[in-house]
Scaffold this active site. Structure first.
Site, PDB file in Angstrom:
ATOM      1  N   LYS A 148      -2.271  84.799  22.477  1.00 10.13           N
ATOM      2  CA  LYS A 148      -3.266  83.382  21.586  1.00 10.13           C
ATOM      3  C   LYS A 148      -1.899  82.452  22.453  1.00 10.13           C
ATOM      4  O   LYS A 148      -0.524  83.162  22.564  1.00 10.13           O
ATOM      5  CB  LYS A 148      -3.602  83.568  20.797  1.00 10.13           C
TER       6      LYS A 148
ATOM      7  N   SER B 260     -14.193  76.660  19.168  1.00  9.67           N
ATOM      8  CA  SER B 260     -13.314  75.688  18.490  1.00  9.67           C
ATOM      9  C   SER B 260     -12.636  75.895  17.427  1.00  9.67           C
ATOM     10  O   SER B 260     -12.246  74.983  16.879  1.00  9.67           O
ATOM     11  CB  SER B 260     -14.704  74.059  17.997  1.00  9.67           C
TER      12      SER B 260
ATOM     13  N   LEU C  43      -6.424  76.299  18.905  1.00 15.28           N
ATOM     14  CA  LEU C  43      -5.586  77.023  19.290  1.00 15.28           C
ATOM     15  C   LEU C  43      -4.865  76.912  17.913  1.00 15.28           C
ATOM     16  O   LEU C  43      -3.654  76.519  17.822  1.00 15.28           O
ATOM     17  CB  LEU C  43      -4.382  75.600  20.421  1.00 15.28           C
TER      18      LEU C  43
ATOM     19  N   ASN D 222       1.185  83.178  25.911  1.00 15.05           N
ATOM     20  CA  ASN D 222       0.714  81.566  25.985  1.00 15.05           C
ATOM     21  C   ASN D 222       0.735  80.729  25.851  1.00 15.05           C
ATOM     22  O   ASN D 222       1.142  80.737  24.742  1.00 15.05           O
ATOM     23  CB  ASN D 222      -0.802  82.041  26.151  1.00 15.05           C
TER      24      ASN D 222
ATOM     25  N   ASN E 259      -0.817  77.231  29.323  1.00 13.66           N
ATOM     26  CA  ASN E 259      -2.145  76.469  28.893  1.00 13.66           C
ATOM     27  C   ASN E 259      -2.429  74.986  28.921  1.00 13.66           C
ATOM     28  O   ASN E 259      -1.790  74.447  28.011  1.00 13.66           O
ATOM     29  CB  ASN E 259      -2.975  77.106  27.837  1.00 13.66           C
TER      30      ASN E 259
ATOM     31  N   CYS F  45      -5.047  71.629  27.065  1.00 15.99           N
ATOM     32  CA  CYS F  45      -4.669  71.361  26.465  1.00 15.99           C
ATOM     33  C   CYS F  45      -4.839  69.320  26.201  1.00 15.99           C
ATOM     34  O   CYS F  45      -4.455  69.238  27.339  1.00 15.99           O
ATOM     35  CB  CYS F  45      -3.089  71.784  25.495  1.00 15.99           C
TER      36      CYS F  45
ATOM     37  N   ASN G 143     -10.085  78.805  32.508  1.00 20.25           N
ATOM     38  CA  ASN G 143     -10.252  79.157  31.050  1.00 20.25           C
ATOM     39  C   ASN G 143     -11.951  78.434  30.464  1.00 20.25           C
ATOM     40  O   ASN G 143     -12.604  78.548  31.205  1.00 20.25           O
ATOM     41  CB  ASN G 143      -9.329  77.284  30.601  1.00 20.25           C
ATOM     42  N   THR G 144     -12.398  78.258  29.384  1.00 15.43           N
ATOM     43  CA  THR G 144     -13.500  78.207  28.901  1.00 15.43           C
ATOM     44  C   THR G 144     -14.075  77.071  29.172  1.00 15.43           C
ATOM     45  O   THR G 144     -13.669  76.518  29.551  1.00 15.43           O
ATOM     46  CB  THR G 144     -13.732  77.993  27.614  1.00 15.43           C
TER      47      THR G 144
ATOM     48  N   GLY H  44     -15.950  85.948  31.664  1.00 10.16           N
ATOM     49  CA  GLY H  44     -17.197  86.669  31.742  1.00 10.16           C
ATOM     50  C   GLY H  44     -16.965  88.444  32.227  1.00 10.16           C
ATOM     51  O   GLY H  44     -18.185  89.225  32.647  1.00 10.16           O
TER      52      GLY H  44
END
Ligand SMILES: Cc1cc2nc3c(=O)[nH]c(=O)nc-3n(C[C@H](O)[C@H](O)[C@H](O)COP(=O)(O)OP(=O)(O)OC[C@H]3O[C@@H](n4cnc5c(N)ncnc54)[C@H](O)[C@@H]3O)c2cc1C
Ligand SMILES: Cc1cc2nc3c(=O)[nH]c(=O)nc-3n(C[C@H](O)[C@H](O)[C@H](O)COP(=O)(O)O)c2cc1C
Ligand code: FES
Lengths: 303, 255
Positions: free
Chosen positions: A47, A72, A75, A101, A128, A131, A193-194, A245
């Site tokens: 994470k 949501s 982080l 990460n 990441n 952010c 990422n999402t 996915g």
């Protein structure tokens, strides 16, 4: 089944197979270690970790949507010191690579985490850049190619392990962003990422998420992810970790044929706690069926 | 190690409007299960990806069977309600911490509302001494006889007044002024908050079973958090792993 060669090399680190976990969906492996043998994973991507502990957003933090989910979490993490103390010793007991990460609200925060990890026993860094950039009014670092180049360069300067930059799909031109990371000195790329999304509870006439908007993941986003991996692989020479996915070995093969070297399993873990193992076995099955000896033989074969 | 289980359904019946009782053969879960824990049921249908967490209502060590009681509130529970005896359903569990039972405590008070009542059945079986139970429902009480059968004194409140007193569990409490050494509670958030305030005033320790929307159900994804106290500060804890049962003193109610 005959033994197939699934070894892959990501930015100079050799993984026994391409299957890893997507950051934020697998913690540091402690919980899913009850369901799967972590030794069988190519790598565990932990994470997102920041310089200090982050509390994350208010609940509800999840909404199920058609073929996917919004999250949501914001982080939430215990901070890099606790992570180094607790999580790395746990993961090191297993024969798998550790990819950390990294989250931050400023370039300085990213650099602070990376500096603290310089002497830690880990294999790769994953930055990441989805952010929020506090100094730039909260827009994501990852949406501007110049900014991506800058933050990559700064972090690269202080990092001891190879640096993978994880791209956000919430951009107009993913290739331009990928080139920014490459120009900044990235050793590899992760995508995607999402996707930013939203859901409304029409009975309560309120957003489902306390944070109003959240990141969409799961099978619903796979075609977008495949397209982006394909475009980036064609334009940039860096190794790619593909995600978005992946539920089965076939999904993973699709990413590899689009140009990915590694594949990460995220939301699928929630739907099936042994998803990583099922993906791994599915890849082996495909390779056997088509007589693929080395996984690299099918990488990026789509013209 | 834990496994994804294929559970054979023994029975799945409507016991009140839109409330179902489902019984599975689940020897692996039965061996480990505690009152207040839950299991994740997978609907395995295209668009319904995430597991549905449902509390353990009762376990039967002899037959290896487990009973859940669930309300049909949406698509997932709708699908589960159409499953028949003989079908199998995928599940993992038991999950979460469950209630802690202290053998020294002799005066127990259970306060539950609506679909928060089922986990109290298994709890009652393990409590020794005096057990008083207050149950609140909108209408159509469930599991009242089952809980009585395990030796508890049960009082019921319904919002429409059809059974027991007209009102809610807090009205029952105000009428009875019960004494207790330990409180156990599960139900809608406003009820839990009222129980927390009341028990705090009386300085009776209380274990509250919280609910939050979940994804993994095992503590890995951090989507199910609730605000809790931490020294001078606060932190978000995982309802699925650190809970669902929390001590009253831990929980922060305001946003
Ligand atoms: C630890 C725990 C134990 C639970 N035990 C029981 C039980 O014993 N019996 C029972 O009937 N229900 C229980 N629930 C609630 C149950 O999980 C939800 O009602 C169920 O997931 C709804 O699924 P659905 O697909 O039918 O509804 P959806 O279509 O997903 O949603 C319908 C409604 O249900 C609510 N909901 C959805 N998911 C959850 C969730 N995870 N938690 C709370 N509310 C939710 C939403 O607010 C929405 O209004 C428990 C929840 C938790 C977290
Ligand atoms: C609950 C949740 C938490 C996540 N946390 C992070 C994170 O901390 N850092 C990050 O780079 N990506 C995070 N992601 C994104 C995933 O790593 C992944 O890129 C994305 O979910 C797409 O893959 P999937 O469809 O297989 O889940 C998170 C995703 C989810 C669902
Ligand atoms: S549901 Fe994933 S941590 Fe609780």
């Amino acid at each position: 089944m005959t033994k197939v060669n699934m070894k892959v090399n990501i930015s100079g680190v050799e993984l026994k197979n391409p299957v890893m976990t997507a950051s934020g969906t697998f913690g540091s492996g402690i919980e899913y270690g009850e369901f799967v043998d972590l030794n069988r994973l190519g790598a565990v991507v932990v994470k997102g970790i920041a310089n200090t502990s982050w509390k994350g957003n208010a609940s509800p933090r999840v909404a199920e949507t058609f073929g996917g989910m919004l999250n949501s979490v914001g982080l939430q993490n215990p901070g890099v010191d606790e992570f180094i103390q607790k999580d790395i010793p746990f993961l090191r007991k297993y024969d798998t690579k550790i990819i950390v990460n990294i989250a931050g609200k400023t370039v300085e925060e990213y650099c602070e985490v990376v500096k603290k990890l310089a002497t830690a026993d880990i294999d790769l860094l994953e930055l990441n850049i989805s952010c929020p950039n506090v100094k730039e009014g909260g827009v994501s670092f990852g949406t501007d190619a110049k900014m991506v180049e800058y933050v990559t360069k700064q972090v690269k300067r202080v990092s001891k392990q190879p640096l993978i930059v994880k791209l956000t799909p919430n951009v107009t031109d993913i290739v331009e962003i990928a080139k920014g990371a490459e120009a900044g000195g990235a050793d590899g790329l992760s995508l995607i990422n999402t996707l930013l999304g939203m859901a409304i509870d029409i009975h309560k006439r309120k957003p489902v998420l306390a944070n109003v908007v959240g990141g969409l993941s799961g099978p619903a986003i796979k075609p977008v992810a495949i397209r982006m991996v394909y475009q980036v692989a064609k334009a940039v020479g860096l190794p790619i970790i593909g995600m978005g996915g992946i539920m089965t070995g076939e999904d993973a093969i699709e990413f590899i044929q689009a140009g990915a070297t590694g594949v990460a399993v995220g939301t699928a873990n929630f739907i099936n706690p042994t998803a990583t193992m099922d993906v791994l076995e599915g890849i082996g099955k495909y390779m056997n069926q088509y007589g693929v000896e080395k996984i690299s033989d099918i990488r990026g074969i789509i013209a | 190690m834990m496994e994804k289980l294929q559970l054979k359904i023994r029975m799945n019946e409507e016991i009140a409007p839109k409330i179902y009782k489902i019984i599975f053969l689940a020897t692996e879960i039965v061996k480990k299960a505690k009152a207040g824990q839950f299991i994740n049921l997978y609907c395995n249908k295209g668009e319904l990806l995430l597991p549905r967490p449902i509390s353990i209502c009762e376990v039967n060590k002899k037959t290896g069977e487990i009973t859940l009681v669930y309300a049909v509130v949406g698509k997932g529970t709708e699908i589960i309600s159409t499953m028949k005896s003989g079908d199998t359903i995928e599940a993992i569990g038991p999950l979460g911490n469950g209630f802690s039972v202290d053998e020294e405590v002799k005066q127990h008070l259970i306060i539950a509302g609506g679909i928060g009542v089922p986990p109290m059945v298994e709890l009652v079986k393990f409590l020794k001494g005096n057990i008083t139970v207050y149950l609140g429902f909108r209408c159509n009480p469930i599991l009242v006889e089952t809980i009585k059968q395990y030796g508890a004194t049960v009082y019921v409140a319904t919002e429409d007044g059809s059974v027991g007193i007209k009102g809610n569990v807090m009205d029952l409490i105000n009428q009875h002024n019960p004494v207790a050494e330990m409180i156990y509670s599960c139900g809608p958030k406003p009820m839990l908050k009222a129980v927390a305030e009341w028990s705090e005033k009386l300085k009776i320790p209380a274990q509250l079973s919280l609910e939050e929307r979940m994804a993994c159900g095992i503590g890995a994804c951090l989507v199910c958090t609730c605000k809790t106290k931490k020294e001078q500060d606060w932190e978000n804890k995982r309802v699925c792993k650190d809970g669902p049962v929390f001590w009253r003193d831990e929980v922060i109610w305001h946003d």
